[in-house]
Design a protein around this motif. Sequence first.
Motif, PDB file in Angstrom:
ATOM      1  N   TRP A   1      -1.216  -4.672   8.530  1.00 59.48           N
ATOM      2  CA  TRP A   1      -0.059  -4.102   7.835  1.00 59.48           C
ATOM      3  C   TRP A   1       0.140  -2.641   8.237  1.00 59.48           C
ATOM      4  O   TRP A   1       1.250  -2.218   8.562  1.00 59.48           O
ATOM      5  CB  TRP A   1      -0.231  -4.206   6.310  1.00 59.48           C
ATOM      6  CG  TRP A   1       0.929  -3.594   5.593  1.00 59.48           C
ATOM      7  CD1 TRP A   1       2.117  -4.187   5.298  1.00 59.48           C
ATOM      8  CD2 TRP A   1       1.036  -2.235   5.134  1.00 59.48           C
ATOM      9  NE1 TRP A   1       2.963  -3.280   4.684  1.00 59.48           N
ATOM     10  CE2 TRP A   1       2.313  -2.078   4.573  1.00 59.48           C
ATOM     11  CE3 TRP A   1       0.179  -1.146   5.147  1.00 59.48           C
ATOM     12  CZ2 TRP A   1       2.746  -0.875   4.020  1.00 59.48           C
ATOM     13  CZ3 TRP A   1       0.604   0.054   4.604  1.00 59.48           C
ATOM     14  CH2 TRP A   1       1.882   0.175   4.043  1.00 59.48           C
ATOM     15  N   LEU A   2      -0.955  -1.872   8.230  1.00 62.55           N
ATOM     16  CA  LEU A   2      -0.858  -0.444   8.541  1.00 62.55           C
ATOM     17  C   LEU A   2      -0.374  -0.217   9.971  1.00 62.55           C
ATOM     18  O   LEU A   2       0.508   0.620  10.209  1.00 62.55           O
ATOM     19  CB  LEU A   2      -2.229   0.221   8.315  1.00 62.55           C
ATOM     20  CG  LEU A   2      -2.299   1.730   8.412  1.00 62.55           C
ATOM     21  CD1 LEU A   2      -1.393   2.409   7.395  1.00 62.55           C
ATOM     22  CD2 LEU A   2      -3.748   2.197   8.215  1.00 62.55           C
TER      23      LEU A   2
ATOM     24  N   TRP B   1      -5.405  -3.747   7.922  1.00 59.44           N
ATOM     25  CA  TRP B   1      -5.212  -3.038   9.192  1.00 59.44           C
ATOM     26  C   TRP B   1      -3.920  -3.489   9.864  1.00 59.44           C
ATOM     27  O   TRP B   1      -3.163  -2.675  10.381  1.00 59.44           O
ATOM     28  CB  TRP B   1      -6.388  -3.271  10.143  1.00 59.44           C
ATOM     29  CG  TRP B   1      -7.544  -2.342   9.952  1.00 59.44           C
ATOM     30  CD1 TRP B   1      -8.818  -2.682   9.607  1.00 59.44           C
ATOM     31  CD2 TRP B   1      -7.551  -0.922  10.121  1.00 59.44           C
ATOM     32  NE1 TRP B   1      -9.598  -1.556   9.537  1.00 59.44           N
ATOM     33  CE2 TRP B   1      -8.849  -0.469   9.854  1.00 59.44           C
ATOM     34  CE3 TRP B   1      -6.571   0.010  10.459  1.00 59.44           C
ATOM     35  CZ2 TRP B   1      -9.208   0.878   9.924  1.00 59.44           C
ATOM     36  CZ3 TRP B   1      -6.919   1.351  10.523  1.00 59.44           C
ATOM     37  CH2 TRP B   1      -8.224   1.770  10.257  1.00 59.44           C
TER      38      TRP B   1
ATOM     39  N   PRO C   1       0.577   4.572   1.901  1.00 63.79           N
ATOM     40  CA  PRO C   1      -0.166   5.416   2.838  1.00 63.79           C
ATOM     41  C   PRO C   1      -0.058   6.891   2.472  1.00 63.79           C
ATOM     42  O   PRO C   1       0.964   7.361   1.978  1.00 63.79           O
ATOM     43  CB  PRO C   1       0.506   5.148   4.185  1.00 63.79           C
ATOM     44  CG  PRO C   1       1.159   3.827   4.014  1.00 63.79           C
ATOM     45  CD  PRO C   1       1.589   3.778   2.577  1.00 63.79           C
TER      46      PRO C   1
ATOM     47  N   CYS D   1      -3.830   7.015   5.741  1.00 63.91           N
ATOM     48  CA  CYS D   1      -4.882   6.358   4.974  1.00 63.91           C
ATOM     49  C   CYS D   1      -4.301   5.412   3.941  1.00 63.91           C
ATOM     50  O   CYS D   1      -3.296   5.738   3.295  1.00 63.91           O
ATOM     51  CB  CYS D   1      -5.719   7.384   4.217  1.00 63.91           C
ATOM     52  SG  CYS D   1      -6.455   8.617   5.263  1.00 63.91           S
ATOM     53  N   ILE D   2      -4.946   4.274   3.802  1.00 65.97           N
ATOM     54  CA  ILE D   2      -4.689   3.378   2.682  1.00 65.97           C
ATOM     55  C   ILE D   2      -6.046   2.951   2.141  1.00 65.97           C
ATOM     56  O   ILE D   2      -7.054   3.014   2.848  1.00 65.97           O
ATOM     57  CB  ILE D   2      -3.842   2.140   3.059  1.00 65.97           C
ATOM     58  CG1 ILE D   2      -4.528   1.307   4.145  1.00 65.97           C
ATOM     59  CG2 ILE D   2      -2.434   2.545   3.456  1.00 65.97           C
ATOM     60  CD1 ILE D   2      -3.833  -0.027   4.444  1.00 65.97           C
TER      61      ILE D   2
ATOM     62  N   TYR E   1       0.856  -1.185   0.000  1.00 64.68           N
ATOM     63  CA  TYR E   1       0.000   0.000   0.000  1.00 64.68           C
ATOM     64  C   TYR E   1       0.891   1.234   0.000  1.00 64.68           C
ATOM     65  O   TYR E   1       2.039   1.166   0.408  1.00 64.68           O
ATOM     66  CB  TYR E   1      -0.882   0.043   1.256  1.00 64.68           C
ATOM     67  CG  TYR E   1      -1.884  -1.070   1.359  1.00 64.68           C
ATOM     68  CD1 TYR E   1      -3.089  -1.021   0.663  1.00 64.68           C
ATOM     69  CD2 TYR E   1      -1.650  -2.181   2.168  1.00 64.68           C
ATOM     70  CE1 TYR E   1      -4.022  -2.036   0.772  1.00 64.68           C
ATOM     71  CE2 TYR E   1      -2.575  -3.201   2.280  1.00 64.68           C
ATOM     72  CZ  TYR E   1      -3.754  -3.119   1.581  1.00 64.68           C
ATOM     73  OH  TYR E   1      -4.677  -4.124   1.686  1.00 64.68           O
TER      74      TYR E   1
ATOM     75  N   SER F   1       7.306   4.298  10.234  1.00 61.39           N
ATOM     76  CA  SER F   1       6.998   5.624   9.689  1.00 61.39           C
ATOM     77  C   SER F   1       7.545   6.784  10.509  1.00 61.39           C
ATOM     78  O   SER F   1       7.651   7.900  10.014  1.00 61.39           O
ATOM     79  CB  SER F   1       5.476   5.787   9.582  1.00 61.39           C
ATOM     80  OG  SER F   1       4.906   5.920  10.886  1.00 61.39           O
TER      81      SER F   1
ATOM     82  N   TRP G   1       3.666  -0.573   8.889  1.00 64.60           N
ATOM     83  CA  TRP G   1       3.900   0.795   8.439  1.00 64.60           C
ATOM     84  C   TRP G   1       4.122   1.743   9.616  1.00 64.60           C
ATOM     85  O   TRP G   1       5.087   2.520   9.614  1.00 64.60           O
ATOM     86  CB  TRP G   1       2.740   1.303   7.570  1.00 64.60           C
ATOM     87  CG  TRP G   1       2.965   2.726   7.170  1.00 64.60           C
ATOM     88  CD1 TRP G   1       3.731   3.171   6.130  1.00 64.60           C
ATOM     89  CD2 TRP G   1       2.482   3.895   7.845  1.00 64.60           C
ATOM     90  NE1 TRP G   1       3.755   4.546   6.107  1.00 64.60           N
ATOM     91  CE2 TRP G   1       2.990   5.012   7.154  1.00 64.60           C
ATOM     92  CE3 TRP G   1       1.682   4.106   8.954  1.00 64.60           C
ATOM     93  CZ2 TRP G   1       2.707   6.322   7.535  1.00 64.60           C
ATOM     94  CZ3 TRP G   1       1.394   5.402   9.339  1.00 64.60           C
ATOM     95  CH2 TRP G   1       1.913   6.490   8.629  1.00 64.60           C
TER      96      TRP G   1
END
Length: 161
Positions: A118-119, A116, A4, A102-103, A2, A127, A123
Amino acid sequence: MYQPEIIHLAQPLPVLMKPHLGPYSGIATAFADLRALVQQHADGAHTLRAFGQYLDDPATVAPQALRAAACLTPPPALRVSASEVAAMGFSYGELAAGRYACIVHQGPYTGLAEAWNWLIQEWLPASGEQFGQRPLLDEALSGPHAVAPEAWRTRLLLPLA
């Protein structure tokens, strides 16, 4: 996987809400109740935004105790009062302003947990961002009423500090 994007909701977004208690996968019933309310009590055609608001961490809260809310941006006018709306199990509220990562997930809702994870687990730690103390949100960009499951698009919004 993704890409983001960081967005900022400058002000709270008013919504009409239906609470949901239990596994997050069961929130569709609350959305159906909201759509029925709008179909029965709103005049004319409306373009409404649909959001899920998730209040608990499924890793630490038992599935039957998970709290969520199905949310729709309200139509311009409902033919019922706020007290009647409350008596039917709905409420008015707002989605919190602030920064969100956001993805967009494309495909059936069964793939949302993986997106979710993964984020949040991959990430976010890499990040340099910090988790914000607001509920997780998702927004149905297209869904069950418009296209086939492989084309469903859901925007996940992770609150940032």
